[in-house]
Design a protein around this motif. Structure first.
Motif, PDB file in Angstrom:
ATOM      1  N   GLY A  42      -4.135   1.387   5.241  1.00 13.87           N
ATOM      2  CA  GLY A  42      -4.255   1.163   3.815  1.00 13.87           C
ATOM      3  C   GLY A  42      -5.314   1.995   3.110  1.00 13.87           C
ATOM      4  N   ALA A  43      -6.060   2.822   3.830  1.00 18.96           N
ATOM      5  CA  ALA A  43      -7.149   3.592   3.214  1.00 18.96           C
ATOM      6  C   ALA A  43      -6.602   4.804   2.462  1.00 18.96           C
ATOM      7  CB  ALA A  43      -8.144   4.033   4.274  1.00 18.96           C
ATOM      8  N   LYS A  44      -7.177   5.084   1.307  1.00 19.83           N
ATOM      9  CA  LYS A  44      -6.697   6.157   0.432  1.00 19.83           C
ATOM     10  C   LYS A  44      -7.793   7.158   0.078  1.00 19.83           C
ATOM     11  CE  LYS A  44      -2.652   4.092  -0.110  1.00 19.83           C
ATOM     12  NZ  LYS A  44      -1.484   4.549   0.606  1.00 19.83           N
ATOM     13  N   GLY A  45      -8.717   7.411   1.011  1.00 14.16           N
ATOM     14  CA  GLY A  45      -9.731   8.421   0.790  1.00 14.16           C
ATOM     15  C   GLY A  45     -11.079   7.896   0.350  1.00 14.16           C
ATOM     16  N   GLN A  46     -11.244   6.578   0.309  1.00 14.58           N
ATOM     17  CA  GLN A  46     -12.541   6.040  -0.035  1.00 14.58           C
ATOM     18  C   GLN A  46     -13.532   6.352   1.094  1.00 14.58           C
ATOM     19  OE1 GLN A  46      -9.729   4.347   0.561  1.00 14.58           O
ATOM     20  NE2 GLN A  46     -10.106   2.321   1.368  1.00 14.58           N
ATOM     21  N   ARG A  47     -14.803   6.264   0.780  1.00 16.00           N
ATOM     22  CA  ARG A  47     -15.843   6.498   1.787  1.00 16.00           C
ATOM     23  C   ARG A  47     -16.214   5.173   2.443  1.00 16.00           C
ATOM     24  NH1 ARG A  47     -17.556  11.535   2.132  1.00 16.00           N
ATOM     25  NH2 ARG A  47     -17.355  12.913   0.338  1.00 16.00           N
ATOM     26  N   ALA A  48     -16.503   5.240   3.739  1.00 13.37           N
ATOM     27  CA  ALA A  48     -16.910   4.053   4.484  1.00 13.37           C
ATOM     28  C   ALA A  48     -18.263   3.534   3.980  1.00 13.37           C
ATOM     29  CB  ALA A  48     -16.981   4.368   5.969  1.00 13.37           C
ATOM     30  N   SER A  49     -19.108   4.441   3.512  1.00 15.36           N
ATOM     31  CA  SER A  49     -20.404   4.136   2.905  1.00 15.36           C
ATOM     32  C   SER A  49     -20.727   5.317   2.001  1.00 15.36           C
ATOM     33  CB  SER A  49     -21.469   3.948   3.981  1.00 15.36           C
ATOM     34  OG  SER A  49     -21.663   5.150   4.704  1.00 15.36           O
ATOM     35  N   PRO A  50     -21.753   5.225   1.161  1.00 15.27           N
ATOM     36  CA  PRO A  50     -22.011   6.340   0.239  1.00 15.27           C
ATOM     37  C   PRO A  50     -22.131   7.708   0.922  1.00 15.27           C
ATOM     38  CG  PRO A  50     -23.289   4.447  -0.408  1.00 15.27           C
ATOM     39  CD  PRO A  50     -22.641   4.086   0.898  1.00 15.27           C
ATOM     40  N   ASP A  51     -22.691   7.769   2.107  1.00 14.09           N
ATOM     41  CA  ASP A  51     -22.815   9.036   2.832  1.00 14.09           C
ATOM     42  C   ASP A  51     -21.843   9.135   4.003  1.00 14.09           C
ATOM     43  OD1 ASP A  51     -24.874   9.900   1.183  1.00 14.09           O
ATOM     44  OD2 ASP A  51     -26.401   8.924   2.421  1.00 14.09           O
ATOM     45  N   GLY A  52     -20.964   8.148   4.132  1.00 11.18           N
ATOM     46  CA  GLY A  52     -20.078   8.089   5.282  1.00 11.18           C
ATOM     47  C   GLY A  52     -18.835   8.937   5.119  1.00 11.18           C
ATOM     48  N   SER A  89      -0.197   7.951   4.458  1.00  7.92           N
ATOM     49  CA  SER A  89       0.187   8.209   3.072  1.00  7.92           C
ATOM     50  C   SER A  89      -1.036   8.340   2.175  1.00  7.92           C
ATOM     51  CB  SER A  89       1.121   7.122   2.546  1.00  7.92           C
ATOM     52  OG  SER A  89       0.470   5.872   2.514  1.00  7.92           O
ATOM     53  N   GLY A  90      -2.131   7.705   2.559  1.00 10.90           N
ATOM     54  CA  GLY A  90      -3.363   7.819   1.795  1.00 10.90           C
ATOM     55  C   GLY A  90      -3.902   9.234   1.776  1.00 10.90           C
ATOM     56  N   LEU A  91      -3.825   9.926   2.899  1.00 12.23           N
ATOM     57  CA  LEU A  91      -4.270  11.324   2.944  1.00 12.23           C
ATOM     58  C   LEU A  91      -3.425  12.177   2.009  1.00 12.23           C
ATOM     59  CD1 LEU A  91      -5.989  13.622   4.129  1.00 12.23           C
ATOM     60  CD2 LEU A  91      -4.265  13.799   5.948  1.00 12.23           C
ATOM     61  N   VAL A  92      -2.110  12.007   2.047  1.00 12.75           N
ATOM     62  CA  VAL A  92      -1.207  12.790   1.199  1.00 12.75           C
ATOM     63  C   VAL A  92      -1.469  12.510  -0.275  1.00 12.75           C
ATOM     64  CG1 VAL A  92       1.214  13.107   0.527  1.00 12.75           C
ATOM     65  CG2 VAL A  92       0.588  13.015   2.960  1.00 12.75           C
ATOM     66  N   THR A  93      -1.532  11.243  -0.661  1.00 12.22           N
ATOM     67  CA  THR A  93      -1.678  10.913  -2.071  1.00 12.22           C
ATOM     68  C   THR A  93      -3.067  11.262  -2.593  1.00 12.22           C
ATOM     69  OG1 THR A  93      -2.149   8.582  -1.552  1.00 12.22           O
ATOM     70  CG2 THR A  93       0.143   9.159  -2.051  1.00 12.22           C
ATOM     71  N   VAL A 102       1.970  20.120  12.300  1.00 13.01           N
ATOM     72  CA  VAL A 102       1.796  19.068  11.301  1.00 13.01           C
ATOM     73  C   VAL A 102       0.387  18.499  11.396  1.00 13.01           C
ATOM     74  CG1 VAL A 102       4.231  18.417  11.084  1.00 13.01           C
ATOM     75  CG2 VAL A 102       2.807  17.291  12.807  1.00 13.01           C
ATOM     76  N   VAL A 103      -0.150  18.073  10.246  1.00  7.61           N
ATOM     77  CA  VAL A 103      -1.483  17.473  10.170  1.00  7.61           C
ATOM     78  C   VAL A 103      -1.373  16.196   9.360  1.00  7.61           C
ATOM     79  CG1 VAL A 103      -3.809  17.743   9.201  1.00  7.61           C
ATOM     80  CG2 VAL A 103      -2.721  19.662  10.374  1.00  7.61           C
ATOM     81  N   GLY A 104      -2.074  15.176   9.798  1.00 12.07           N
ATOM     82  CA  GLY A 104      -2.102  13.942   9.036  1.00 12.07           C
ATOM     83  C   GLY A 104      -2.980  12.908   9.703  1.00 12.07           C
ATOM     84  N   ALA A 105      -3.147  11.797   9.014  1.00 14.13           N
ATOM     85  CA  ALA A 105      -3.889  10.664   9.562  1.00 14.13           C
ATOM     86  C   ALA A 105      -2.964   9.947  10.531  1.00 14.13           C
ATOM     87  CB  ALA A 105      -4.356   9.740   8.441  1.00 14.13           C
ATOM     88  N   SER A 106      -3.357   9.907  11.789  1.00 11.42           N
ATOM     89  CA  SER A 106      -2.444   9.432  12.821  1.00 11.42           C
ATOM     90  C   SER A 106      -3.201   8.713  13.932  1.00 11.42           C
ATOM     91  CB  SER A 106      -1.681  10.622  13.407  1.00 11.42           C
ATOM     92  OG  SER A 106      -0.691  10.196  14.295  1.00 11.42           O
ATOM     93  N   GLY A 107      -2.442   7.928  14.676  1.00 11.75           N
ATOM     94  CA  GLY A 107      -2.992   7.230  15.822  1.00 11.75           C
ATOM     95  C   GLY A 107      -3.341   5.792  15.525  1.00 11.75           C
ATOM     96  N   GLY A 108      -3.217   5.407  14.292  1.00  8.17           N
ATOM     97  CA  GLY A 108      -3.538   4.041  13.912  1.00  8.17           C
ATOM     98  C   GLY A 108      -2.274   3.247  13.688  1.00  8.17           C
ATOM     99  N   GLY A 109      -2.388   2.266  12.894  1.00 11.77           N
ATOM    100  CA  GLY A 109      -1.283   1.391  12.548  1.00 11.77           C
ATOM    101  C   GLY A 109      -1.851   0.175  11.859  1.00 11.77           C
ATOM    102  N   SER A 110      -1.040  -0.811  11.666  1.00 20.54           N
ATOM    103  CA  SER A 110      -1.453  -1.978  10.891  1.00 20.54           C
ATOM    104  C   SER A 110      -2.574  -2.774  11.551  1.00 20.54           C
ATOM    105  CB  SER A 110      -0.260  -2.890  10.629  1.00 20.54           C
ATOM    106  OG  SER A 110       0.280  -3.356  11.843  1.00 20.54           O
ATOM    107  N   LYS A 111      -2.864  -2.501  12.812  1.00 22.62           N
ATOM    108  CA  LYS A 111      -3.954  -3.208  13.490  1.00 22.62           C
ATOM    109  C   LYS A 111      -5.259  -2.416  13.449  1.00 22.62           C
ATOM    110  CE  LYS A 111      -1.126  -5.981  16.398  1.00 22.62           C
ATOM    111  NZ  LYS A 111       0.082  -6.118  16.667  1.00 22.62           N
ATOM    112  N   THR A 112      -5.231  -1.225  12.849  1.00 20.56           N
ATOM    113  CA  THR A 112      -6.435  -0.391  12.762  1.00 20.56           C
ATOM    114  C   THR A 112      -7.095  -0.679  11.417  1.00 20.56           C
ATOM    115  OG1 THR A 112      -5.303   1.260  14.087  1.00 20.56           O
ATOM    116  CG2 THR A 112      -7.310   1.961  12.997  1.00 20.56           C
TER     117      THR A 112
END
Length: 150
Positions: A25-35, A42-46, A105-115
């Protein structure tokens, strides 16, 4: 069709996010201000599309919407760098990657709904990464083209 400046900027931006962590569900937000920035596929693409002047689809687009709203590309041979490769079962895309050229191909991968946490991502090596072949998953549904303006 030529590689446009917006398309080239999109590709550069996607590549600049290599190794950033995956979170469902992440769309490019930062984990912390410097993170690090965090993404799902789909978050990476959008996020990258919005950063280069495309519509801000982060709140409304996931793999289903990308499949439904982006222009179809008939064959793998017709792919341009920056086109999307979607994966899943017939009529139900669940993953998207960005075609870079030469089958890569490049993308956010290796996760899923449990990540759901950065710890989950680290444990399963879920991050923005490259694969040498679009067929790294056998369930390719098809290909789509983002509406680049320039």
């Amino acid at each position: 069709m030529a590689i446009t400046s917006q398309r080239a900027a999109f590709l550069q931006l996607v590549l600049s996010q290599m190794h950033e962590p995956y979170r469902w569900g992440a769309k490019g937000q930062r984990a912390s201000p410097d993170g690090p920035r965090i993404f799902d596929c789909s978050g990476l693409v959008t996020w990258a599309f919005h950063q280069v002047g495309g519509k801000d689809w982060r709140a409304t687009h996931n793999t289903d919407r990308l499949w439904a709203e982006c222009a179809p590309v008939a064959r793998a041979a017709d792919l341009l760098p920056g086109d999307l490769v979607l994966y899943g079962r017939a009529g139900d895309p669940d993953h998207v990657m960005v075609h870079m050229g030469a089958g890569v191909v490049v993308g956010a991968s290796g996760g899923g709904s449990k990540t759901l946490t950065l710890e989950d991502a680290a444990r399963v090596d879920a991050k923005v990464k490259a694969f040498a072949r679009a067929e790294y998953r056998p369930d390719i549904l098809g290909f789509r083209r983002l509406p680049f303006a320039s």
